[in-house]
Design a protein around this motif. Structure first.
Motif, mmCIF file in Angstrom:
data_model
loop_
_atom_site.group_PDB
_atom_site.id
_atom_site.type_symbol
_atom_site.label_atom_id
_atom_site.label_comp_id
_atom_site.label_asym_id
_atom_site.label_seq_id
_atom_site.Cartn_x
_atom_site.Cartn_y
_atom_site.Cartn_z
ATOM 1 N N ALA A 128 -67.376 72.200 -13.140
ATOM 2 C CA ALA A 128 -66.863 72.613 -14.449
ATOM 3 C C ALA A 128 -68.000 73.140 -15.326
ATOM 4 N N ALA A 129 -69.146 72.487 -15.305
ATOM 5 C CA ALA A 129 -70.286 72.930 -16.121
ATOM 6 C C ALA A 129 -70.802 74.288 -15.654
ATOM 7 N N VAL A 130 -70.856 74.512 -14.352
ATOM 8 C CA VAL A 130 -71.298 75.807 -13.826
ATOM 9 C C VAL A 130 -70.325 76.891 -14.257
ATOM 10 N N ARG A 131 -69.042 76.608 -14.192
ATOM 11 C CA ARG A 131 -68.050 77.605 -14.620
ATOM 12 C C ARG A 131 -68.175 77.922 -16.110
ATOM 13 N N ARG A 132 -68.431 76.899 -16.939
ATOM 14 C CA ARG A 132 -68.626 77.144 -18.378
ATOM 15 C C ARG A 132 -69.884 77.973 -18.616
#
Length: 128
Positions: A89-93
């Motif tokens: 999720a952090a990489v996508r953000r």
């Protein structure tokens, strides 16, 4: 600063691109465990890379401590189950922030600038 710049040979200056990579689907291979940038390389646009590395280390330590005499495999699998969804999720953000900050079209740049100006105005409201 001027002396530093003047004393720097142009040949020593290297500009490199920033590249997004897909979030990982695995965080370990056998007893080798990945954490930090090895498991979730992000562009610097959200400033989360170092924080995620610290959380990874904490979660791995917690799982190892929780495991006690249980097999190491269980602790590593539990770490991977906890870490992967959070980091994906952090990489996508981070990818989304990169796209927003570096639009491909002039219209995208106008939209970005308007959103950032609006955010600055909203941030200044409590101080008025």
């Amino acid at each position: 600063i001027a002396a530093l710049i003047a004393g720097t040979d142009e040949a020593d200056v290297d500009v490199r691109g920033l590249y997004d990579v897909e979030p990982p689907t695995r965080a370990r291979s056998g007893r080798i465990v990945f954490l930090g940038d090895a498991s979730h390389a992000t562009t610097p646009y959200r400033g989360t890379g170092a924080n995620m590395a610290m959380v990874d280390a904490l979660e791995l330590a917690e799982e190892l401590a929780r495991a006690g005499d249980e097999p190491l495999e269980r602790a590593l699998a539990a770490y991977e189950r906890r870490m992967l969804p959070r980091n994906r999720a952090a990489v996508r953000r981070s990818h989304a922030a990169s796209r927003m900050l570096h639009p491909a079209t002039p219209l995208g740049a106008l939209s970005r600038n308007a959103r950032l100006r609006a955010a600055n105005l909203l941030a200044a409201l409590p101080s008025r």
